[in-house]
Design a protein around this motif. Structure first.
Motif, PDB file in Angstrom:
ATOM      1  N   HIS A  56       4.564   8.807 -15.435  1.00  0.00           N
ATOM      2  CA  HIS A  56       3.530   9.643 -14.842  1.00  0.00           C
ATOM      3  C   HIS A  56       3.933  10.017 -13.421  1.00  0.00           C
ATOM      4  CE1 HIS A  56       2.706   5.302 -14.387  1.00  0.00           C
ATOM      5  NE2 HIS A  56       2.579   5.631 -13.112  1.00  0.00           N
ATOM      6  N   SER A  57       3.277  11.019 -12.879  1.00  0.00           N
ATOM      7  CA  SER A  57       3.521  11.361 -11.474  1.00  0.00           C
ATOM      8  C   SER A  57       3.022  10.230 -10.598  1.00  0.00           C
ATOM      9  CB  SER A  57       2.817  12.666 -11.115  1.00  0.00           C
ATOM     10  OG  SER A  57       3.435  13.761 -11.764  1.00  0.00           O
ATOM     11  N   MET A  58       3.745   9.962  -9.519  1.00  0.00           N
ATOM     12  CA  MET A  58       3.426   8.780  -8.727  1.00  0.00           C
ATOM     13  C   MET A  58       3.833   8.946  -7.270  1.00  0.00           C
ATOM     14  SD  MET A  58       6.408   6.186 -10.126  1.00  0.00           S
ATOM     15  CE  MET A  58       6.038   6.554 -11.836  1.00  0.00           C
ATOM     16  N   ILE A  59       3.244   8.084  -6.450  1.00  0.00           N
ATOM     17  CA  ILE A  59       3.636   7.932  -5.048  1.00  0.00           C
ATOM     18  C   ILE A  59       4.216   6.540  -4.899  1.00  0.00           C
ATOM     19  CG2 ILE A  59       2.875   7.917  -2.643  1.00  0.00           C
ATOM     20  CD1 ILE A  59       2.578  10.637  -3.952  1.00  0.00           C
ATOM     21  N   LEU A  60       5.428   6.455  -4.359  1.00  0.00           N
ATOM     22  CA  LEU A  60       6.068   5.166  -4.100  1.00  0.00           C
ATOM     23  C   LEU A  60       5.961   4.886  -2.612  1.00  0.00           C
ATOM     24  CD1 LEU A  60       9.262   5.571  -6.336  1.00  0.00           C
ATOM     25  CD2 LEU A  60       7.065   4.513  -6.927  1.00  0.00           C
ATOM     26  N   LYS A  68      12.970   2.974  -3.535  1.00  0.00           N
ATOM     27  CA  LYS A  68      12.144   4.125  -3.936  1.00  0.00           C
ATOM     28  C   LYS A  68      12.996   5.216  -4.593  1.00  0.00           C
ATOM     29  CE  LYS A  68      10.404   4.715   0.248  1.00  0.00           C
ATOM     30  NZ  LYS A  68      10.959   3.544   0.954  1.00  0.00           N
ATOM     31  N   THR A  69      14.108   5.589  -3.958  1.00  0.00           N
ATOM     32  CA  THR A  69      14.973   6.630  -4.513  1.00  0.00           C
ATOM     33  C   THR A  69      15.593   6.171  -5.829  1.00  0.00           C
ATOM     34  OG1 THR A  69      15.497   7.391  -2.272  1.00  0.00           O
ATOM     35  CG2 THR A  69      16.940   8.142  -4.048  1.00  0.00           C
ATOM     36  N   THR A  70      16.042   4.929  -5.868  1.00  0.00           N
ATOM     37  CA  THR A  70      16.648   4.388  -7.081  1.00  0.00           C
ATOM     38  C   THR A  70      15.671   4.411  -8.242  1.00  0.00           C
ATOM     39  OG1 THR A  70      18.153   2.967  -5.849  1.00  0.00           O
ATOM     40  CG2 THR A  70      17.657   2.319  -8.106  1.00  0.00           C
ATOM     41  N   GLY A 144       6.690  11.049  -5.167  1.00  0.00           N
ATOM     42  CA  GLY A 144       6.724  11.140  -3.709  1.00  0.00           C
ATOM     43  C   GLY A 144       7.024   9.786  -3.100  1.00  0.00           C
ATOM     44  N   ALA A 145       7.916   9.757  -2.135  1.00  0.00           N
ATOM     45  CA  ALA A 145       8.275   8.514  -1.455  1.00  0.00           C
ATOM     46  C   ALA A 145       7.782   8.562  -0.015  1.00  0.00           C
ATOM     47  CB  ALA A 145       9.789   8.297  -1.477  1.00  0.00           C
TER      48      ALA A 145
END
Length: 447
Positions: A56-60, A68-70, A144-145
């Motif tokens: 799902h779309s998420m905010i990390l 986060k990028t990994t 989004g990070a």
């Protein structure tokens, strides 16, 4: 039909050997990730979703180097989606629209795009809103990070369409594992070099990484370069060069800043001088303005110490003045002494509570007239109008206090705001005020 950007020839990809160690060692599977056991342990909801490809779309939300990028890359890999990344620092709205149009075209061809937006909190509201229709249609899996609290930095419309996952700083043991893997990996890591490093020195690097795996791998890579030609041994002397002038994580305007000042204030309030000194030192070490800390501790002196020890306020002003005169590092000691004293002395918020109650009454009762007996009467006319009539001069009264005389507007009656606690100097103040208030009530016939 427009061709996807993914069709770009591979010759534009940099040779693997030119990439930094941290990039070469980026985990290729969930099992290779270190830390984040709460989110990614076997059987966890997020891990099951990633492994099944139903993400799902998420905010990390998490500190630098926590994965986060990994994780975003792995989301794309496991869901067989195209990965696209933009940075809110480097990209504007035209760049966003171009990437979204490319994702829309790919979606129409039957393939989804994981769009990774680094530092998403740096986008303004209009830029954040641009993602909304694409998230709703499902043409992108938005990731989004951010290192900042999403509640404050992201608009509610974007938050309502994304799940927020909180990532934590990676522990020392986990970073040591990542360093060991890099030392052993002959294909991506440093395994082809005959490097030697003790377990203690490996742990020193992990501690210096301060929760950031990427930083730990970078430090190891620098140490390996310095060790080359010196028997390939990463010694304490080598690490002394690599780890010199290292800094801890600190954000002068972000979440960490407010968390740490909160920890400092609450440690003082809890009468824990050791914890208070630790948080003060952490903030000074991170580059916090010492004048800001002096101002906040002066507030602690009046809010939390109060009249239980009035010397605290005087000491706070003097410590602030001392720092202004000496600067750092000499003036830092004055702040350290202050925080120890504030945490160690008696506490009372009675004056703070009393002030808040008085403010509440002022708002509730509006502009009340000053009683006639309390008004000044410097002119004949004012005396004729009754100004000052009935005022009792306290020095002439028995005991030096005119007990029957009220100090409040007539419509309000007497109020009690200040209730001293039985700590420090307020023990004496409480004894005196309890007797005085009882005598006033008796003089007014209320007892």
């Amino acid at each position: 039909m427009r061709k996807s950007k993914s069709a770009a020839p591979s010759l534009f990809q940099p040779p693997e050997g030119l990439k930094p160690l941290a990039e070469r060692m980026r985990p290729a599977t969930l099992d290779e990730m270190v830390g984040q056991r709460r989110l990614l342990s076997p059987g966890s909801a997020l891990r099951r979703a990633v492994e099944s490809g139903h993400v799902h779309s998420m905010i990390l939300w998490g500190p630098p180097g926590c994965g986060k990028t990994t994780l975003a890359l792995l989301l794309a890999k496991y869901s067989d989606a195209e990965f696209r990344a933009i940075s809110a620092v480097l990209s504007g709205l035209p760049d966003v629209r171009l990437v979204l149009a490319d994702a829309e075209s790919r979606f129409n061809e039957g393939r989804r795009t994981v769009l990774f937006v680094d530092e998403v909190h740096r986008f303004n509201k209009a830029q954040q809103d641009a993602f909304l229709p694409h998230i709703e249609r499902g043409s992108i899996l938005f990731v989004g990070a951010t290192t900042e609290n999403p509640s404050f930095e992201l608009n509610s419309a974007l938050l309502s369409r994304c799940r927020v996952h909180v990532l934590e700083a990676v522990g020392v043991d986990d970073i040591v594992d990542a360093l060991r893997r890099a030392l052993a990996d002959e294909e991506r890591g440093l395994g082809r070099q005959p490097l030697k490093i003790s377990e203690a020195n490996l742990r020193l690097i992990a501690q210096a990484a301060d929760g950031d795996v990427r930083r730990g791998l970078t430090l190891l890579e620098i140490a390996a370069e310095l060790a080359t030609g010196e028997d390939d041994h990463i010694t304490e002397a080598t690490l002394a060069q690599v780890l010199a002038d290292r800094t801890r994580r600190f954000d002068k305007q972000g979440e960490q800043f407010y968390d740490q000042i909160s920890a400092l204030h609450k440690s003082v309030r809890s009468s824990n001088p050791d914890a208070a000194l630790y948080w003060l030192t952490r903030m000074l070490d991170g580059g916090c303005d010492p004048v800001y800390l002096a101002r906040r501790m002066t507030r602690m002196a009046v809010e939390d110490v109060g009249l239980a020890d009035p010397r605290a306020l005087q000491m706070a002003i003097e410590a602030w003045d001392t720092y202004e005169r000496l600067g750092s590092p000499e003036g830092d000691l004055a702040l350290a002494q202050l925080v120890i004293y504030l945490a160690s002395c008696a506490k009372s918020n009675a004056a703070y509570l009393a002030f808040n109650q008085a403010k509440s009454d002022v708002r509730e009762h509006g502009t009340q007239e000053v009683p006639m007996h309390l008004r000044n009467a410097p002119t004949k006319l004012m005396k004729e109008l009754g100004y000052g009539t009935g005022y009792q001069y306290d020095h002439d009264a028995e005991g030096g206090i005119a007990l029957e005389q009220t100090g409040f507007p007539d419509a309000m009656g007497e109020r009690v705001y200040y209730e001293p606690v039985e700590r420090g100097l307020e023990i004496k103040l409480k004894e005196k005020l309890d007797k005085l208030r009882a005598a006033r009530r008796q003089a007014r016939g209320e007892e």
